[in-house]
Motif scaffolding. Structure first.
Motif: not given
Lengths: 290, 290
Positions: A172-183
């Motif tokens: 299971a690969v961690p969710t990739v996020r924008e710099e401000d944390g938005l998935a």
């Protein structure tokens, strides 16, 4: 990169690479590849000798109100994307070969699916486990990769592999996020400018819930209320659900006394966003989501 | 002969022999091995580098009125029998490991089961395909062996393998018969002397039906009547069913225009006997039953 369209070709290739004892990382997708998929392919590349990506819009996992025909497809772009990510085999099975005749033996998911997004998508995960079982037999992977963004899917695949003793490791690969944390999500482009500015508070709300657990709060109801209040206070989105469940069992709990998921879905004007954190009873993030 | 009781040992061994590219013949059984099983093991031995026999009384395939606890078991005799037949690995999985927790994903057989013996054994084949899927993943055989005596089981396994693209060849082994034609069965010992003398006429009745087809009769109803009359005229057994169905689909037909099965079940005082022939539209026996 090999491009394979027939099951018999895939069969031959599988024989070849299993006899040469190469480890296979497998990324099953419905195509229209985006950054999330790239992350999966890259991790698969690091951990295996060969990477196989399947691109198959699976009719069986679409509900009667979900439009299989209109699902976006772009084979050429997908091929370029997979090639760039270092994929060795792009497997495009055809619907006619995958579903040759009506099945005699069906698979049904009876647990982990009546909650979260699964609650409104009856039969969806039956279609998912059916096609994955086929693909696992065709590809014979060592490891299979899914993104934690869809944590419920990871939980269902975990059950499938365990129940039937598949000799495959689930990564299971961690969710990739924008710099401000938005998935990251292909749906983020549908947000208005104001909505986009508010959207990071979804992940902030999850982190707020996580901090409450870290500081010793064990009351599921209270934490759900806090997370809900946070989202309502910071966005104009309509909350679809805020839920805390055991993970990966996805069962209702009253007290934080084991590994759990805090999962949310928020409906904006043109986009429904989902996000989650999986943490242990002390509030520590479980990066592999298992 | 290796004796294996834990799934992790089986897992290790499977890795070993798949990496050495040896072909594996697999005979799944519920133990209490008899001559029918020996036939399967011998054929598996001829056609593969290694033979694995599993001995597992599968609780999931017993109905509420069928006694799982009372099913006969004799591990020492089974071990001797497998060894004598040249088996390389005797695999005794334990119920606790095979069914660790309640399944999240279930399998159901929706076709090929509402007829013949399956009609009265609701859920039986669901249990069969569930345990076979587990065993196939644990053993990873090249070929799997079943006896044509239970032709419905062969038809269901055929569907399982096809529906889910298992990379396994199904080998159906012809029914072993006594010199007078009676299909061998551990139940034959329950026949009285008179019943035993009459019992060969079950197979004679099937052959009579086959001859009618060979001589051009294509009317299912007529042939069923003839076979029924033959059995009634030659035995005091009570007919449970005489059926002609397409094979392996097991669908009702009116006309002999494809591969078919003539299947019968006859109830004697202390024993219920089954037998069948699988033939093509010209009445020619299909020895592999497929």
């Amino acid at each position: 990169m090999k491009i394979i369209k027939s099951l018999s070709e895939m069969h031959q290739l599988r024989k070849q690479y299993t006899s040469s004892q190469q480890s296979i990382g497998f990324v099953p997708t419905m195509g229209y590849l985006h950054e999330g998929h790239v992350q999966l392919m890259k991790q698969a590349k690091q951990e295996n000798d060969l990477v196989v990506v399947s691109i198959f819009v699976n009719p069986l996992q679409f509900g009667p109100n979900e439009d299989f025909e209109r699902y976006p497809r772009d084979e050429q772009r997908d091929i370029q994307c997979a090639k760039a990510a270092g994929v060795d085999v792009a497997f495009f099975p055809q619907v006619e070969e995958m579903y040759q005749e009506e099945h005699s033996v069906i698979m049904q998911v009876q647990r982990r699916v009546q909650v979260l997004c699964g609650a409104k998508r009856e039969g969806h995960f039956d279609g998912v486990v059916t096609v994955l079982t086929k693909l696992f037999h065709l590809v014979a992977p060592t490891r299979v990769y899914f993104g934690m963004k869809d944590a419920q899917q990871v939980a269902v695949v975990d059950a499938l592999l365990t129940d039937y003793h598949f000799p495959i490791s689930l990564c299971a690969v961690p969710t990739v996020r924008e710099e401000d944390g938005l998935a990251k999500s292909s749906r983020n482009v549908y947000l208005s400018q104001e909505e986009r500015a508010e959207a990071p508070s979804i992940y902030q709300a999850l982190q707020h819930g996580q901090q409450l657990i870290q500081s010793g709060n064990k009351h599921v109801k209270q934490i759900v209320e806090e997370v809900t209040r946070f989202i309502k206070g910071h966005t104009r989105g309509k909350i679809d659900y805020v839920d805390i469940l055991s993970y990966p069992q996805l069962e209702t709990i009253d007290t934080i006394d084991r590994k759990i998921i805090i999962a949310v879905a928020v409906q904006f004007q043109q986009a429904r966003l989902i996000d989650n954190v999986v943490i242990n009873e002390h509030g520590i993030t479980m990066t592999d989501g298992r």
